[in-house]
Design a protein around this motif. Structure first.
Motif, PDB file in Angstrom:
ATOM      1  N   GLN A 192       7.490 -15.883  -1.828  1.00 20.03           N
ATOM      2  CA  GLN A 192       8.794 -15.391  -2.254  1.00 20.03           C
ATOM      3  C   GLN A 192       9.845 -15.771  -1.217  1.00 20.03           C
ATOM      4  OE1 GLN A 192      10.199 -13.537  -5.047  1.00 20.03           O
ATOM      5  NE2 GLN A 192      11.961 -14.302  -3.871  1.00 20.03           N
ATOM      6  N   TYR A 215      13.651 -15.783   0.637  1.00 17.39           N
ATOM      7  CA  TYR A 215      14.629 -14.752   0.995  1.00 17.39           C
ATOM      8  C   TYR A 215      15.846 -15.389   1.646  1.00 17.39           C
ATOM      9  CZ  TYR A 215      11.369 -10.863   0.234  1.00 17.39           C
ATOM     10  OH  TYR A 215      10.529  -9.945  -0.338  1.00 17.39           O
ATOM     11  N   GLU A 262       6.490  -6.873   6.053  1.00 20.28           N
ATOM     12  CA  GLU A 262       7.108  -6.033   5.022  1.00 20.28           C
ATOM     13  C   GLU A 262       7.122  -6.735   3.670  1.00 20.28           C
ATOM     14  OE1 GLU A 262       9.027  -2.764   3.293  1.00 20.28           O
ATOM     15  OE2 GLU A 262       8.082  -2.938   5.268  1.00 20.28           O
ATOM     16  N   THR A 263       7.330  -8.047   3.679  1.00 20.93           N
ATOM     17  CA  THR A 263       7.344  -8.780   2.396  1.00 20.93           C
ATOM     18  C   THR A 263       5.985  -8.738   1.711  1.00 20.93           C
ATOM     19  OG1 THR A 263       6.735 -10.970   3.323  1.00 20.93           O
ATOM     20  CG2 THR A 263       9.084 -10.387   3.294  1.00 20.93           C
ATOM     21  N   GLN A 264       4.944  -8.480   2.477  1.00 24.39           N
ATOM     22  CA  GLN A 264       3.596  -8.390   1.923  1.00 24.39           C
ATOM     23  C   GLN A 264       3.229  -6.965   1.529  1.00 24.39           C
ATOM     24  OE1 GLN A 264       1.607 -11.627   2.077  1.00 24.39           O
ATOM     25  NE2 GLN A 264       3.809 -12.016   2.199  1.00 24.39           N
ATOM     26  N   GLY A 265       4.134  -6.018   1.830  1.00 23.77           N
ATOM     27  CA  GLY A 265       3.844  -4.619   1.544  1.00 23.77           C
ATOM     28  C   GLY A 265       2.761  -4.045   2.429  1.00 23.77           C
ATOM     29  N   LYS A 266       2.658  -4.590   3.670  1.00 29.54           N
ATOM     30  CA  LYS A 266       1.558  -4.173   4.546  1.00 29.54           C
ATOM     31  C   LYS A 266       2.024  -3.448   5.803  1.00 29.54           C
ATOM     32  CE  LYS A 266      -1.751  -7.740   3.118  1.00 29.54           C
ATOM     33  NZ  LYS A 266      -2.701  -8.781   3.566  1.00 29.54           N
ATOM     34  N   SER A 267       3.272  -3.008   5.831  1.00 28.66           N
ATOM     35  CA  SER A 267       3.793  -2.382   7.048  1.00 28.66           C
ATOM     36  C   SER A 267       2.980  -1.170   7.478  1.00 28.66           C
ATOM     37  CB  SER A 267       5.251  -1.974   6.841  1.00 28.66           C
ATOM     38  OG  SER A 267       6.068  -3.117   6.700  1.00 28.66           O
ATOM     39  N   ASP A 268       2.463  -0.408   6.511  1.00 27.20           N
ATOM     40  CA  ASP A 268       1.703   0.792   6.847  1.00 27.20           C
ATOM     41  C   ASP A 268       0.276   0.474   7.291  1.00 27.20           C
ATOM     42  OD1 ASP A 268       3.875   2.342   6.190  1.00 27.20           O
ATOM     43  OD2 ASP A 268       3.217   2.696   4.130  1.00 27.20           O
ATOM     44  N   GLU A 269      -0.171  -0.755   7.050  1.00 28.56           N
ATOM     45  CA  GLU A 269      -1.543  -1.128   7.387  1.00 28.56           C
ATOM     46  C   GLU A 269      -1.653  -1.791   8.763  1.00 28.56           C
ATOM     47  OE1 GLU A 269      -3.169  -3.618   4.324  1.00 28.56           O
ATOM     48  OE2 GLU A 269      -2.045  -2.585   2.747  1.00 28.56           O
ATOM     49  N   ILE A 284      15.531  -5.819   2.522  1.00 31.71           N
ATOM     50  CA  ILE A 284      14.682  -5.421   3.651  1.00 31.71           C
ATOM     51  C   ILE A 284      15.549  -5.426   4.902  1.00 31.71           C
ATOM     52  CG2 ILE A 284      12.732  -6.085   5.118  1.00 31.71           C
ATOM     53  CD1 ILE A 284      11.434  -7.356   2.681  1.00 31.71           C
TER      54      ILE A 284
END
Length: 350
Positions: free
Chosen positions: A89, A91, A121-128, A2
């Protein structure tokens, strides 16, 4: 892997106004905090601060009950957990950048925004998640969490990027024309006194406003006019009158700058004059500009700078100058001749 890149910011108009609920005009520039991260199996965030040659770690099991002052890594995690985020997780993270530290360009807020963007970003929510939300969470983690005296300008500007007018009561922002001429940043070499300057300025300005409202409870600062300065000056204790002046006149300067920056072709000379007016108030009334820096900016203007001002809360740090292309070398040399330790061109980012 990332990778996150977050810019520095400059306040051009409205310094020492956001904590009063008044608007500011600020923009992001091409100096950055860079963060890169790779997953590990150690159950920790291993943070390597490359420029500071420091290393620290945060366990994913940290209960965050005893967060030390200015530990923004943990305060951010605490704020995001309140929003429902879960972190499971680890990093390995490297952080570096070319934003001077403790110099008025908001290196700390840029770091906070970068850290939030990484965790999102680690949560996969950047687009939300909107930039507005990123700025709000950064403000909560950096200012509200530690009950510090600052406003929300730094976090909101860095998260949203570009040149923006921020209504600090609602948090809403208006995008402005980025024509501010060529910009120079000069590092004075004078250490900042951020919290001391902020606390005094905020307390004294609020006391001045309270003195007026005590007699005129209907008075609303956001509707103040220049005439209100003289109208109510006798209600303000003598030692606070400079802060009353700064509050009213800096508000007017910010509104005038916004009006100019909403035009198709903003007048750089007008904007430079407004910047100079703002700086005079900062140094004479709020008294946030050391003499060495006043002399540097005076020399820069004599050398051809259209406008100059201190950056950030004051007490030291950096200065910005608006210039034309043909004056760049002369203004740079004027800063250096008066003792600035570095001068460089910057550009507004979008």
């Amino acid at each position: 892997m990332i990778e996150i890149k977050v810019p520095a910011r400059i306040c051009f108009y409205g310094d020492h106004q956001d904590y009063l609920g008044l608007p500011v005009i600020a923009g992001t520039i091409d100096r950055y905090i860079n963060l890169s991260a790779s997953p590990n199996n150690d159950g920790i965030y291993l943070l390597k601060l490359l420029d500071l040659k420091k290393e620290t770690s945060i366990s994913l099991d940290d209960d965050l009950k005893h967060v030390q002052a200015d530990d923004y890594f943990r305060s951010v995690i605490a704020v995001l957990k309140e929003k429902g985020f879960q972190f499971d997780q680890g990093y390995d993270i490297e952080i570096s950048g070319n934003i001077p530290v403790n110099a008025g360009l908001s290196s700390s807020s840029a770091l906070v925004v970068a850290w939030i963007r990484f965790l999102v970003e680690t949560q996969g929510k950047s687009d939300e998640i909107s930039d507005y939300e990123i700025g709000r969470w950064a403000y909560e983690a950096e200012v509200l969490f530690f009950d510090q005296p600052g406003g929300l300008m730094d976090q909101y500007t860095i998260a949203q990027k570009g040149l923006i007018y921020i209504d600090t009561q609602s948090g809403e922002s208006t995008r402005l024309h980025t024509s501010l001429g060529k910009l120079l940043v000069a590092e004075s070499g004078v250490p900042k006194k951020t919290l001391e300057v902020l606390k005094n300025a905020r307390v004294y300005a609020q006391k001045a406003v309270d003195a007026v409202k005590k007699v005129h409870p209907e008075f609303e600062l956001e509707h103040a006019t220049l005439e209100d300065y003289e109208k109510f000056i006798d209600l303000v204790p003598g030692e606070l009158q400079g802060y009353w002046y700064a509050t009213i006149y800096n508000y007017h300067i910010t509104l005038e700058a916004k009006k100019e920056l909403l035009k198709p072709n903003p007048n750089i000379q007008v904007l430079g004059d407004l910047m100079n007016q703002h700086q005079i108030i900062l140094q004479n009334e709020i008294k946030n500009t050391p003499l060495e820096m006043v002399e540097m900016m005076d020399a820069a203007r004599i050398a051809g700078a259209i406008g100059t001002k201190i950056i950030g809360s004051g007490g030291g740090g950096c200065m910005v100058a608006m210039i034309t292309d043909d004056m760049e070398n002369k203004v740079k040399q004027a800063f250096l001749d008066k003792g600035a330790k570095a001068v460089y061109t910057v550009e507004l980012t979008s």
